[in-house]
Design a protein around this motif. Sequence first.
Motif, short mmCIF file in Angstrom:
data_model
loop_
_atom_site.label_atom_id
_atom_site.label_comp_id
_atom_site.label_asym_id
_atom_site.label_seq_id
_atom_site.Cartn_x
_atom_site.Cartn_y
_atom_site.Cartn_z
N ALA A 105 0.78 -1.14 -0.04
CA ALA A 105 0.14 -0.06 0.05
C ALA A 105 0.93 1.06 0.11
N ARG A 106 2.05 1.39 1.08
CA ARG A 106 2.93 2.36 0.88
C ARG A 106 3.46 2.64 -0.43
N ASN A 107 3.85 1.69 -1.23
CA ASN A 107 4.49 1.84 -2.58
C ASN A 107 3.54 2.39 -3.52
N TYR A 108 2.30 1.82 -3.51
CA TYR A 108 1.26 2.50 -4.25
C TYR A 108 1.00 4.08 -4.16
N ILE A 109 1.24 4.42 -2.86
CA ILE A 109 0.93 5.69 -2.44
C ILE A 109 2.04 6.61 -2.85
N ARG A 110 3.27 6.04 -2.50
CA ARG A 110 4.53 6.88 -2.89
C ARG A 110 4.76 6.99 -4.27
N ASP A 111 4.74 5.86 -5.10
CA ASP A 111 4.90 5.73 -6.45
C ASP A 111 4.06 6.28 -7.38
N ASP A 112 2.84 6.14 -7.12
CA ASP A 112 1.83 6.20 -8.16
C ASP A 112 0.69 7.10 -7.79
N MET A 113 0.40 7.45 -6.59
CA MET A 113 -0.51 8.42 -6.07
C MET A 113 -0.28 9.72 -6.56
N ARG A 114 -1.18 10.67 -7.20
CA ARG A 114 -0.87 11.95 -7.55
C ARG A 114 -2.10 12.90 -7.48
N VAL A 115 -1.84 14.10 -7.24
CA VAL A 115 -2.94 15.15 -7.28
C VAL A 115 -3.98 14.92 -8.17
N GLY A 116 -4.95 14.89 -8.18
CA GLY A 116 -6.33 14.56 -9.18
C GLY A 116 -6.70 13.37 -9.07
N ASP A 117 -5.90 12.35 -8.68
CA ASP A 117 -6.66 10.94 -8.81
C ASP A 117 -7.66 10.74 -7.92
N GLN A 118 -8.88 9.80 -8.53
CA GLN A 118 -9.85 9.82 -7.85
C GLN A 118 -10.03 8.51 -7.12
N VAL A 119 -10.87 8.48 -5.98
CA VAL A 119 -10.82 7.51 -5.13
C VAL A 119 -12.48 7.10 -4.89
N LEU A 120 -12.26 5.67 -4.71
CA LEU A 120 -13.72 5.10 -4.35
C LEU A 120 -13.49 5.02 -2.80
N PHE A 121 -14.44 5.49 -2.09
CA PHE A 121 -14.22 5.42 -0.48
C PHE A 121 -14.93 3.99 -0.16
N TYR A 122 -14.34 3.06 0.70
CA TYR A 122 -14.94 1.83 0.91
C TYR A 122 -14.87 1.75 2.54
N HIS A 123 -15.92 1.33 2.92
CA HIS A 123 -16.43 0.91 4.34
C HIS A 123 -15.98 -0.38 4.65
N SER A 124 -14.73 -0.89 5.26
CA SER A 124 -14.50 -2.10 5.40
C SER A 124 -15.05 -2.43 7.13
N ASN A 125 -15.10 -3.63 7.32
CA ASN A 125 -15.75 -4.09 8.75
C ASN A 125 -17.20 -3.39 8.88
N ALA A 126 -17.78 -3.15 7.78
CA ALA A 126 -19.33 -2.66 7.99
C ALA A 126 -20.10 -4.07 7.54
N LYS A 127 -21.29 -4.06 7.84
CA LYS A 127 -22.21 -4.91 7.78
C LYS A 127 -23.40 -4.77 6.44
N PRO A 128 -22.99 -4.90 5.40
CA PRO A 128 -21.96 -5.56 4.64
C PRO A 128 -21.09 -4.23 4.20
N PRO A 129 -19.70 -5.14 4.17
CA PRO A 129 -18.69 -4.06 3.60
C PRO A 129 -19.19 -3.37 2.29
N HIS A 130 -18.79 -2.31 1.89
CA HIS A 130 -19.50 -1.55 0.83
C HIS A 130 -18.53 -0.23 0.25
N VAL A 131 -18.86 0.01 -0.90
CA VAL A 131 -18.31 1.27 -1.48
C VAL A 131 -19.29 2.26 -1.23
N VAL A 132 -18.79 3.14 -0.58
CA VAL A 132 -20.08 4.21 -0.03
C VAL A 132 -19.88 5.71 -0.56
#
Length: 157
Positions: free
Chosen positions: A36-63
């Motif tokens: 995960a660190r390498n993805y952030i450090r090497d590939d994440m840049r300003v303007g990238d778009q994100v799916l916000f995901y709720h883990s450990n939810a019932k059920p887990p889901h993209v919110v």
Amino acid sequence: MAFWLMKSEPDVFSIDDLAQCPNGTDHWDGIRNYMARNYIRDDMRVGDQVLFYHSNAKPPHVVGLAEIVSEPYPDYTARNPDSHYYDPKSTDDNPRWVMVDVRYVGKLKHTVSLGAIKANPVLSKMMLVTHGRLSICPVTPDEWQEVLAMSEQPETR
DNA sequence: GCCAACGTTGGC
DNA sequence: GCCAACGTTGGC
């Protein structure tokens, strides 16, 4: 511009918590996994778009959706002995962990559950599915489109 | 609450 | 460099 999925436990930090931050923006600290660190450090840049995901939810889901609003920079919680995320092996000269700032964009019309994602053949290769414990996952443009399309309709069962 | 998957650590 | 022990994530 790249697409990502970022996991957070809603009991700890939900998408509503992000939305309520000043400017809907907060730093995404506490990543302590090298892939995960390498993805952030090497590939994440300003303007990238994100799916916000709720883990450990019932059920887990993209919110909802968010976006990256900073370049990666050292995760200072690693240098704080009082922090849950303290890592004595991270130094000021050679920070081991990085983070980015993330801004709230909006909620999906309908959440998309992990079960629905797993049931969709188009999404069978999503890293969310193939690398279940990874908290920062790349998302392909096709996968991004498919998840957004799914969010237009409520799930049926 | 359980436990499978899997990443990390440390002895050798 | 191997691998057993251990810790964590996260779905169920």
